[in-house]
Design a protein around this motif. Structure first.
Motif, PDB file in Angstrom:
ATOM      1  N   PRO A   1       0.822  -1.217   0.000  1.00  0.00           N
ATOM      2  CA  PRO A   1       0.000   0.000   0.000  1.00  0.00           C
ATOM      3  C   PRO A   1       0.850   1.258   0.000  1.00  0.00           C
ATOM      4  N   SER A   2       0.492   2.162  -0.879  1.00  0.00           N
ATOM      5  CA  SER A   2       1.191   3.443  -0.905  1.00  0.00           C
ATOM      6  C   SER A   2       0.549   4.401   0.090  1.00  0.00           C
ATOM      7  N   GLY A   3       1.325   5.350   0.555  1.00  0.00           N
ATOM      8  CA  GLY A   3       0.815   6.298   1.523  1.00  0.00           C
ATOM      9  C   GLY A   3      -0.141   7.282   0.889  1.00  0.00           C
ATOM     10  N   PRO A   4      -0.946   7.936   1.687  1.00  0.00           N
ATOM     11  CA  PRO A   4      -1.888   8.923   1.150  1.00  0.00           C
ATOM     12  C   PRO A   4      -1.156  10.103   0.536  1.00  0.00           C
ATOM     13  N   LYS A   5      -1.767  10.678  -0.481  1.00  0.00           N
ATOM     14  CA  LYS A   5      -1.161  11.791  -1.181  1.00  0.00           C
ATOM     15  C   LYS A   5      -1.962  13.060  -0.980  1.00  0.00           C
ATOM     16  N   VAL A   6      -1.314  14.172  -1.170  1.00  0.00           N
ATOM     17  CA  VAL A   6      -1.988  15.464  -1.112  1.00  0.00           C
ATOM     18  C   VAL A   6      -3.036  15.522  -2.215  1.00  0.00           C
ATOM     19  N   GLY A   7      -4.225  16.007  -1.882  1.00  0.00           N
ATOM     20  CA  GLY A   7      -5.261  16.155  -2.905  1.00  0.00           C
ATOM     21  C   GLY A   7      -6.640  15.942  -2.342  1.00  0.00           C
ATOM     22  N   GLY A   8      -7.597  15.823  -3.248  1.00  0.00           N
ATOM     23  CA  GLY A   8      -8.982  15.591  -2.852  1.00  0.00           C
ATOM     24  C   GLY A   8      -9.708  16.867  -2.469  1.00  0.00           C
ATOM     25  N   ARG A   9     -10.986  16.694  -2.246  1.00  0.00           N
ATOM     26  CA  ARG A   9     -11.849  17.804  -1.847  1.00  0.00           C
ATOM     27  C   ARG A   9     -12.860  17.285  -0.832  1.00  0.00           C
TER      28      ARG A   9
ATOM     29  N   ARG B   1      -6.576  16.657   1.742  1.00  0.00           N
ATOM     30  CA  ARG B   1      -5.417  16.009   2.358  1.00  0.00           C
ATOM     31  C   ARG B   1      -4.206  16.879   2.061  1.00  0.00           C
ATOM     32  N   ALA B   2      -3.511  17.287   3.102  1.00  0.00           N
ATOM     33  CA  ALA B   2      -2.426  18.251   2.917  1.00  0.00           C
ATOM     34  C   ALA B   2      -1.255  17.948   3.829  1.00  0.00           C
ATOM     35  N   ARG B   3      -0.069  18.321   3.384  1.00  0.00           N
ATOM     36  CA  ARG B   3       1.139  18.233   4.196  1.00  0.00           C
ATOM     37  C   ARG B   3       1.553  19.652   4.615  1.00  0.00           C
ATOM     38  N   PRO B   4       2.373  19.764   5.633  1.00  0.00           N
ATOM     39  CA  PRO B   4       2.875  21.087   6.000  1.00  0.00           C
ATOM     40  C   PRO B   4       3.464  21.796   4.784  1.00  0.00           C
ATOM     41  N   GLY B   5       3.103  23.047   4.618  1.00  0.00           N
ATOM     42  CA  GLY B   5       3.550  23.834   3.476  1.00  0.00           C
ATOM     43  C   GLY B   5       2.566  23.854   2.328  1.00  0.00           C
TER      44      GLY B   5
ATOM     45  N   ASP C   1     -11.260  31.716   2.075  1.00  0.00           N
ATOM     46  CA  ASP C   1     -10.125  31.799   2.992  1.00  0.00           C
ATOM     47  C   ASP C   1      -9.005  30.886   2.505  1.00  0.00           C
ATOM     48  N   THR C   2      -7.790  31.375   2.511  1.00  0.00           N
ATOM     49  CA  THR C   2      -6.639  30.587   2.102  1.00  0.00           C
ATOM     50  C   THR C   2      -5.571  30.630   3.190  1.00  0.00           C
ATOM     51  N   PHE C   3      -4.842  29.514   3.304  1.00  0.00           N
ATOM     52  CA  PHE C   3      -3.749  29.477   4.278  1.00  0.00           C
ATOM     53  C   PHE C   3      -2.713  28.446   3.843  1.00  0.00           C
TER      54      PHE C   3
ATOM     55  N   PHE D   1     -10.758  17.223   7.147  1.00  0.00           N
ATOM     56  CA  PHE D   1      -9.491  17.685   6.612  1.00  0.00           C
ATOM     57  C   PHE D   1      -8.374  16.843   7.235  1.00  0.00           C
ATOM     58  N   THR D   2      -7.545  16.232   6.390  1.00  0.00           N
ATOM     59  CA  THR D   2      -6.490  15.336   6.862  1.00  0.00           C
ATOM     60  C   THR D   2      -5.124  15.992   6.739  1.00  0.00           C
ATOM     61  N   VAL D   3      -4.405  16.060   7.845  1.00  0.00           N
ATOM     62  CA  VAL D   3      -3.047  16.565   7.862  1.00  0.00           C
ATOM     63  C   VAL D   3      -2.104  15.378   7.781  1.00  0.00           C
ATOM     64  N   LEU D   4      -1.308  15.314   6.713  1.00  0.00           N
ATOM     65  CA  LEU D   4      -0.382  14.213   6.484  1.00  0.00           C
ATOM     66  C   LEU D   4       0.980  14.500   7.112  1.00  0.00           C
ATOM     67  N   LYS D   5       1.739  13.421   7.298  1.00  0.00           N
ATOM     68  CA  LYS D   5       3.095  13.586   7.806  1.00  0.00           C
ATOM     69  C   LYS D   5       3.986  14.157   6.704  1.00  0.00           C
ATOM     70  N   ASN D   6       5.079  14.783   7.080  1.00  0.00           N
ATOM     71  CA  ASN D   6       6.029  15.306   6.104  1.00  0.00           C
ATOM     72  C   ASN D   6       6.591  14.190   5.227  1.00  0.00           C
TER      73      ASN D   6
END
Length: 246
Positions: free
Chosen positions: A30-38, A77-81, A190-192, A241-246
């Motif tokens: 299994p591959s890890g989750p990736k940034v994306g989605g809505r 799904r997002a990572r820091p930055g 709103d954006t961040f 909203f999912t915060v992923l590891k670096n």
């Protein structure tokens, strides 16, 4: 937020059994989750006893003031930055200049010239004053960890605040005589940039702009009322909203 009324991926061909077995192991890992989605969510704030808020004991619950928030967050799904956008479509109905007879019949006096016994103003606020200072074109979003909060619920706790760049568009809040109410619509964008993991830990969160996303204060004619006395309620869901590891 305050509503104030009167006065808001192939695989290459391979040969050999051993190589095939090895390749299968790689392909099925299994591959890890990736940034994306809505992610989307909609919740509504209203009152089961709106007559308390408007000083109209015969006011039907169906005529309650309400606020509806339709939230879309991308990526979900997002990572820091990661640059994140939250779009909130807002609409509300705020009855005003209205009186109800003992049988619950409505009489609309309009936006002005109300007789005695009709509320001159009322308001209900959402969220807590957490001390975060924001300027023009700035706002905040709040993240509520799962657990203890659960999908399908509107949090009662205080979340982790993230400052945002904030814009309002399509702001229309006319008084509509046929509804005897102000009908409000606008869009909040709103954006961040997601902070480092030492600030926001990896995990799943519910997301809203308000902290907390519930009615936290009410008043009529500048006199404070406990929100519970008017049956303040929150129904619906917030986006996950999912915060992923670096």
């Amino acid at each position: 937020m305050l509503s104030k009324v009167g006065g808001a991926k192939g695989a290459a061909a391979i040969c050999g059994l051993g190589a095939a077995a090895t390749a299968a192991t790689v392909l099925l890992w299994p591959s890890g989750p990736k940034v994306g989605g809505r992610a989307n969510g909609t919740y509504v704030l209203s009152f089961t006893k709106p007559g308390v808020l408007l000083g109209q004991p015969n006011m039907p619950a169906a005529d309650t003031p309400f606020m509806r928030f339709q939230i879309t967050v991308s990526p979900a799904r997002a990572r820091p930055g990661t640059h994140v956008t939250v779009v909130t479509r807002f609409n509300a109905k705020s009855p005003f200049g209205v009186a109800y007879s003992a049988g619950g019949q409505r009489r609309c006096y309009g936006e002005k010239n109300h007789p005695a016994g009709v509320a001159k103003s009322y308001n209900f606020g959402v969220g807590q004053d957490d001390g975060t200072k924001v300027g023009k074109n700035q706002g905040t979003a709040a993240l509520f960890p799962i657990p203890p909060n659960l999908p399908g619920t509107v949090p009662t706790t205080i979340g982790r605040v993230i400052e945002t760049a904030h814009q309002v568009s399509g702001n229309h809040q006319p008084y509509v005589q046929s509804e005897c109410a102000y009908l409000s619509t606008f869009v909040l964008t709103d954006t961040f940039t997601l902070p480092p993991s030492r600030v926001v830990k990896p995990g799943k969160y519910l997301l809203a702009l308000s902290n907390s996303p519930r009615i936290t204060r009410t008043s009529r004619n500048n006199v404070d009322l406990p929100p519970a006395s008017a049956g303040a309620t929150a129904t619906g869901t917030l986006p996950v909203f999912t915060v992923l590891k670096n």
